[in-house]
Design a protein around this motif. Structure first.
Motif, mmCIF file in Angstrom:
data_model
loop_
_atom_site.group_PDB
_atom_site.id
_atom_site.type_symbol
_atom_site.label_atom_id
_atom_site.label_comp_id
_atom_site.label_asym_id
_atom_site.label_seq_id
_atom_site.Cartn_x
_atom_site.Cartn_y
_atom_site.Cartn_z
ATOM 1 N N GLU A 110 0.846 -1.189 0.000
ATOM 2 C CA GLU A 110 0.000 0.000 0.000
ATOM 3 C C GLU A 110 0.880 1.237 0.000
ATOM 4 O O GLU A 110 1.921 1.257 0.622
ATOM 5 C CB GLU A 110 -0.874 0.057 1.256
ATOM 6 C CG GLU A 110 -1.987 -0.936 1.276
ATOM 7 C CD GLU A 110 -2.860 -0.758 2.502
ATOM 8 O OE1 GLU A 110 -2.850 0.340 3.098
ATOM 9 O OE2 GLU A 110 -3.525 -1.730 2.841
ATOM 10 N N PHE A 111 0.411 2.252 -0.683
ATOM 11 C CA PHE A 111 1.112 3.519 -0.703
ATOM 12 C C PHE A 111 0.248 4.619 -0.092
ATOM 13 O O PHE A 111 0.521 5.782 -0.252
ATOM 14 C CB PHE A 111 1.477 3.924 -2.134
ATOM 15 C CG PHE A 111 2.471 2.996 -2.776
ATOM 16 C CD1 PHE A 111 3.788 2.989 -2.374
ATOM 17 C CD2 PHE A 111 2.081 2.118 -3.758
ATOM 18 C CE1 PHE A 111 4.703 2.138 -2.945
ATOM 19 C CE2 PHE A 111 2.992 1.265 -4.338
ATOM 20 C CZ PHE A 111 4.301 1.273 -3.937
ATOM 21 N N ARG A 128 -1.395 5.101 -7.900
ATOM 22 C CA ARG A 128 -2.585 4.230 -7.875
ATOM 23 C C ARG A 128 -2.479 3.167 -8.970
ATOM 24 O O ARG A 128 -2.832 2.008 -8.766
ATOM 25 C CB ARG A 128 -3.861 5.046 -8.085
ATOM 26 C CG ARG A 128 -4.214 5.893 -6.909
ATOM 27 C CD ARG A 128 -4.841 5.037 -5.838
ATOM 28 N NE ARG A 128 -5.293 5.893 -4.762
ATOM 29 C CZ ARG A 128 -5.238 5.580 -3.509
ATOM 30 N NH1 ARG A 128 -4.769 4.418 -3.138
ATOM 31 N NH2 ARG A 128 -5.660 6.404 -2.587
ATOM 32 N N GLU A 131 0.070 0.657 -7.844
ATOM 33 C CA GLU A 131 -0.518 -0.167 -6.793
ATOM 34 C C GLU A 131 -1.439 -1.223 -7.406
ATOM 35 O O GLU A 131 -1.427 -2.388 -7.004
ATOM 36 C CB GLU A 131 -1.291 0.727 -5.827
ATOM 37 C CG GLU A 131 -1.676 0.070 -4.538
ATOM 38 C CD GLU A 131 -2.299 1.076 -3.583
ATOM 39 O OE1 GLU A 131 -3.431 1.554 -3.862
ATOM 40 O OE2 GLU A 131 -1.663 1.390 -2.572
ATOM 41 N N ASN A 135 -0.877 -5.388 -7.428
ATOM 42 C CA ASN A 135 -1.860 -6.327 -6.897
ATOM 43 C C ASN A 135 -2.081 -7.524 -7.814
ATOM 44 O O ASN A 135 -2.685 -8.502 -7.404
ATOM 45 C CB ASN A 135 -3.183 -5.615 -6.591
ATOM 46 C CG ASN A 135 -3.076 -4.787 -5.334
ATOM 47 O OD1 ASN A 135 -2.356 -5.135 -4.411
ATOM 48 N ND2 ASN A 135 -3.776 -3.669 -5.297
ATOM 49 N N LYS A 142 5.271 -9.807 -4.546
ATOM 50 C CA LYS A 142 5.156 -8.501 -3.875
ATOM 51 C C LYS A 142 6.202 -8.386 -2.772
ATOM 52 O O LYS A 142 6.815 -7.331 -2.599
ATOM 53 C CB LYS A 142 3.755 -8.317 -3.287
ATOM 54 C CG LYS A 142 2.688 -8.041 -4.322
ATOM 55 C CD LYS A 142 1.379 -7.724 -3.657
ATOM 56 C CE LYS A 142 0.413 -8.855 -3.854
ATOM 57 N NZ LYS A 142 -0.927 -8.609 -3.332
#
Length: 189
Positions: A110-111, A128, A131, A135, A142
């Motif tokens: 997560e950022f 975004r 990210e 995912n 990851k």
């Protein structure tokens, strides 16, 4: 926030800790706490559980100072130690017991905290997008990306932390980067 120690400084502090210097261990803890905490959160999202694991780990280190081995890289040693403690504590709780045994565990990226610091919309959009692309990776991929690019660990250190051979780390990184490129290109269209 305390500045990151150089490898020479951390090795010296480790030697002092082995000699019984309580302040050396406290300095190591202060210097690496943030790295350990963020690493732990990626393995298991419960904040208090991670804090407890880190505290227990340093208590264990203090109790075992007489038998502590020399360590080449203190940070990677602590990351391995924390991962082992987290997995052991989770297995005691029987939380996702089967997934722990198969070495498949959740690892999140997560950022969100960093977004507060970014002012330009374009950068937020890019984060975004990244990210979303991350995912699509497996949890192991990851974890590897996080260790390599966020923690700046060497391939040897990553192999130690992830319990893989160095060649497996290279292969997994290649596969991860290929997947990132593929999914990033798809989202760019």
């Amino acid at each position: 926030m305390k500045a990151r120690l150089t490898s020479e400084e951390s090795r010296k502090l480790w030697q002092d800790y082995q000699s019984g210097d309580m302040y050396a261990l406290a300095n190591i803890m202060q210097s690496y706490y943030s790295d350990l905490f963020h690493w732990g959160l990626r393995l298991h999202g419960e904040r208090e559980f991670i804090k407890d694991c880190i505290q227990d780990m340093f208590v264990q280190l203090w109790k075992a100072q007489d038998s502590a081995n020399s360590v080449e890289n203190v940070r990677s040693y602590l990351l391995v130690m924390l991962k082992t403690r987290i997995l052991r504590e989770l297995s005691k709780k029987h939380v996702t017991h089967q997934s722990i045994l198969t070495d498949e565990y959740a690892f999140s990226v997560e950022f969100a905290a960093d977004l507060r610091l970014i002012e330009e919309e374009h950068e937020i959009y890019q984060i975004r997008k990244l990210e979303g692309v991350l995912n699509h990776l497996s949890d192991r991929q990851k974890e590897l990306i996080y260790l390599r690019f966020y923690q700046s660990l060497s391939f040897e250190q990553i192999a130690e932390v992830m319990y893989l051979s160095r060649q497996s780390v290279y292969n997994l990184l290649q596969k991860s980067l290929g997947s990132l490129r593929k999914h990033y290109d798809i989202q760019s269209r």
